[in-house]
Write an enzyme that holds these catalytic residues in place. Structure first.
Site, PDB file in Angstrom:
ATOM      1  N   GLU A   1      20.095 -14.576   1.298  1.00  0.00           N
ATOM      2  CA  GLU A   1      20.196 -13.226   0.737  1.00  0.00           C
ATOM      3  C   GLU A   1      19.367 -12.337   1.640  1.00  0.00           C
ATOM      4  O   GLU A   1      18.138 -12.378   1.626  1.00  0.00           O
ATOM      5  CB  GLU A   1      19.677 -13.221  -0.707  1.00  0.00           C
ATOM      6  CG  GLU A   1      20.159 -12.018  -1.494  1.00  0.00           C
ATOM      7  CD  GLU A   1      19.065 -11.010  -1.718  1.00  0.00           C
ATOM      8  OE1 GLU A   1      19.093  -9.982  -1.004  1.00  0.00           O
ATOM      9  OE2 GLU A   1      18.203 -11.230  -2.558  1.00  0.00           O
ATOM     10  N   LEU A   2      20.060 -11.530   2.444  1.00  0.00           N
ATOM     11  CA  LEU A   2      19.420 -10.838   3.562  1.00  0.00           C
ATOM     12  C   LEU A   2      19.354  -9.326   3.318  1.00  0.00           C
ATOM     13  O   LEU A   2      19.363  -8.866   2.186  1.00  0.00           O
ATOM     14  CB  LEU A   2      20.167 -11.181   4.849  1.00  0.00           C
ATOM     15  CG  LEU A   2      20.351 -12.691   5.099  1.00  0.00           C
ATOM     16  CD1 LEU A   2      21.172 -12.938   6.354  1.00  0.00           C
ATOM     17  CD2 LEU A   2      19.003 -13.402   5.168  1.00  0.00           C
TER      18      LEU A   2
ATOM     19  N   GLU B   1      17.429   0.152   7.161  1.00  0.00           N
ATOM     20  CA  GLU B   1      16.874   0.007   5.820  1.00  0.00           C
ATOM     21  C   GLU B   1      15.436   0.520   5.810  1.00  0.00           C
ATOM     22  O   GLU B   1      14.584   0.019   6.536  1.00  0.00           O
ATOM     23  CB  GLU B   1      16.930  -1.469   5.417  1.00  0.00           C
ATOM     24  CG  GLU B   1      16.593  -1.752   3.985  1.00  0.00           C
ATOM     25  CD  GLU B   1      16.762  -3.229   3.642  1.00  0.00           C
ATOM     26  OE1 GLU B   1      16.944  -3.534   2.448  1.00  0.00           O
ATOM     27  OE2 GLU B   1      16.720  -4.074   4.558  1.00  0.00           O
TER      28      GLU B   1
ATOM     29  N   TRP C   1       8.225 -11.196  -0.745  1.00  0.00           N
ATOM     30  CA  TRP C   1       7.071 -10.602  -1.414  1.00  0.00           C
ATOM     31  C   TRP C   1       7.455  -9.528  -2.427  1.00  0.00           C
ATOM     32  O   TRP C   1       6.660  -9.181  -3.304  1.00  0.00           O
ATOM     33  CB  TRP C   1       6.106  -9.997  -0.384  1.00  0.00           C
ATOM     34  CG  TRP C   1       6.741  -9.010   0.569  1.00  0.00           C
ATOM     35  CD1 TRP C   1       7.140  -9.266   1.849  1.00  0.00           C
ATOM     36  CD2 TRP C   1       7.052  -7.637   0.326  1.00  0.00           C
ATOM     37  NE1 TRP C   1       7.687  -8.145   2.416  1.00  0.00           N
ATOM     38  CE2 TRP C   1       7.635  -7.117   1.499  1.00  0.00           C
ATOM     39  CE3 TRP C   1       6.886  -6.782  -0.763  1.00  0.00           C
ATOM     40  CZ2 TRP C   1       8.067  -5.795   1.610  1.00  0.00           C
ATOM     41  CZ3 TRP C   1       7.311  -5.462  -0.660  1.00  0.00           C
ATOM     42  CH2 TRP C   1       7.887  -4.990   0.516  1.00  0.00           C
TER      43      TRP C   1
ATOM     44  N   LYS D   1       8.113 -22.156  -0.370  1.00  0.00           N
ATOM     45  CA  LYS D   1       7.225 -21.458   0.563  1.00  0.00           C
ATOM     46  C   LYS D   1       7.267 -19.972   0.193  1.00  0.00           C
ATOM     47  O   LYS D   1       8.231 -19.281   0.485  1.00  0.00           O
ATOM     48  CB  LYS D   1       7.705 -21.670   1.995  1.00  0.00           C
ATOM     49  CG  LYS D   1       7.156 -20.673   3.040  1.00  0.00           C
ATOM     50  CD  LYS D   1       5.665 -20.750   3.200  1.00  0.00           C
ATOM     51  CE  LYS D   1       5.198 -19.807   4.308  1.00  0.00           C
ATOM     52  NZ  LYS D   1       5.281 -18.377   3.892  1.00  0.00           N
TER      53      LYS D   1
END
Length: 477
Positions: free
Chosen positions: A246-247, A381, A147, A171
């Protein structure tokens, strides 16, 4: 109410269920989208699978021309796409427009890369033998996008996939499906053959399960949390699907004693407060040499005081709301934990609730000092507009502290010492490093991390590799 795009047709969920899309600046419902599940995801995968032979057999130049058409359409409709993004995601309009144009650049870049998917001829073992290597598209790709960059993360995944001949099912994140739908309206205008690109919105778990269990999906490309990334690794093992992940990140920002302080402050403000601090490569731990800590703090707080917070549709706004209440609660928790454990507060440190802020998810830009390893913000984070300052005394100490995390996405440091530049860049355990620079998102560069920040790369010529399989031909005559 908007619709999904499957096999070249706009469609609702078979159940007619719908989900609200909310403006985080006002709390108002912007629109509704279909709330689909496995059946719709399966239909989209079947459509992509049926379209794959024809799309993959097109010449590279034919596929490239489609990408160029999409590029031109995105640029032409950039203002509309930016407005849609601001309404559903909250980032300031000008920042959203910048993301849209950056996303368009991936289409243009990979239109050119489509013509550079080269093979090889390897020296053979005998005169009557030829050893050839071909690179071929993997097949159907399932792309799961986040998002925080709801437009550019679609194009960054879709452009290289289409360029090499893959077909795609997208998705989008449930918070920001409207940006995806607006892009797909342009894909339709570009005349892509039916089934080449498909869009499914709705139940993330059900749609994801279909991607994982459907053997027609040969690759999953995901941007999101490390927790979900680990789940995808585990569940995709049964079919040995190809993955690009990509985390999460926990980026250090190191300011050495010889740094250009003004440049370091400017870079930090740009990086830390872009998208309200909601970026995967956002600075999370700011290490400042003790000899310049006071001067740096003063310059930083002065710069932050100039930032304008508000609804992203208002001219001049630089920081919008956080995406939702959960995001805001996490930021508040990190700040409260740090203050309770001895951190100092130079500015901010509170939710904004007065006047026009009352209905949105706004948190004041915050600077914390004397942050230590005992605090959550040192290890987790934050994903918000909080700048934690951590003093250090030596190069060895700060490199060790910077690497003290399971993540390895992005890191930054400022220095004028060339020898130190080489030492520190080689020792930092990160996939991307900004040196006297806090921006890393360039279409020609390989974007991605190491350790628990993921696998694979997006962008540049390297970003095309994960959508290709190698085929070795042993030709004899």
């Amino acid at each position: 109410m908007k619709q999904m795009f499957i096999n070249g047709q706009w469609t609702h969920a078979s159940s007619q269920a719908a989900a609200d899309v909310t403006n985080p600046a006002t709390g108002e419902v912007v629109d509704q989208v279909p709330y689909a599940g496995r059946a719709e995801a399966r239909a989209a995968v079947e459509a992509a699978h049926a379209a794959f032979p024809g799309w993959s057999r097109l010449s590279a130049e034919e596929r490239a021309e489609y990408l160029r058409k999409i590029y031109r359409l995105i640029v032409e409709h950039a203002d509309h796409l930016a407005e849609v993004m601001t309404l559903e995601q909250g980032k300031p309009f000008e920042e959203a427009r910048g993301e849209v144009l950056w996303g368009a650049d991936f289409m243009l870049w990979y239109a050119e890369e489509a013509r550079r998917v080269y093979g090889e001829m390897i020296p053979a073992s005998r005169p009557t033998q030829r050893i050839l290597v071909q690179r071929q598209p993997v097949g159907v790709v399932a792309a799961i996008t986040p998002w925080n960059f709801p437009s550019s993360m679609i194009t960054r995944k879709l452009a290289p996939a289409l360029a090499v001949g893959c077909t795609v099912v997208v998705k989008p994140a449930p918070e920001t499906p409207l940006s995806a739908i607006a892009l797909f309206e342009l894909f339709e205008q570009a005349g892509l053959p039916k089934g080449v690109v498909n869009l499914v919105t709705g139940d993330s778990q059900e749609i994801g399960r279909e991607f994982l269990e459907n053997d027609k999906v040969r690759k999953i490309s995901f941007t999101g949390s490390t927790q979900v990334g680990k789940y995808l690794i585990e569940q995709s093992a049964a079919q040995v699907k190809k993955l690009s992940l990509e985390l999460g990140g926990h980026a250090p920002y190191i300011v050495f004693e010889d740094a250009d302080l003004d440049a370091a402050v400017e870079g930090l403000v740009f990086n830390k407060f872009q998208n309200g601090g909601q970026t995967c490569i956002c600075v999370n731990r700011i290490f400042v040499h003790e000899s310049i800590a006071a001067a740096f703090s003063e310059k930083l707080t002065s710069k932050i005081a100039e930032l304008r917070i508000g609804n992203g549709m208002e001219p001049g706004v630089q920081i919008g709301p956080l995406i939702h209440e959960r995001a805001l609660s996490k930021v508040a928790e990190h700040v409260e934990d740090a203050l309770a454990k001895g951190a100092g507060l130079l500015c901010g440190g509170q939710r904004l609730l007065e006047g026009t802020f009352a209905q949105g998810y706004y948190y004041s830009p915050t600077v914390l000092t004397h942050v230590t390893e005992e605090m959550k913000i040192f290890h987790e984070e934050t994903f918000g507009p909080v700048a934690p300052l951590i003093p250090f005394s030596s190069e060895e100490e700060v490199v060790q502290a910077a690497n003290q995390t399971p993540y390895g996405l992005a890191a930054y440091f400022y220095t004028k010492d060339l020898a130190r530049t080489m030492r520190v860049s080689e020792q930092l355990e990160y996939g991307m490093i900004g040196i006297n620079e806090s921006a890393l998102g360039y279409v020609q560069a390989p974007f991605g991390g190491v350790k628990q920040s993921g696998m694979g790369r997006e962008g540049g010529r390297h970003g095309i590799d994960d959508f290709l399989d190698y085929k070795y031909l042993n030709l004899n005559f």
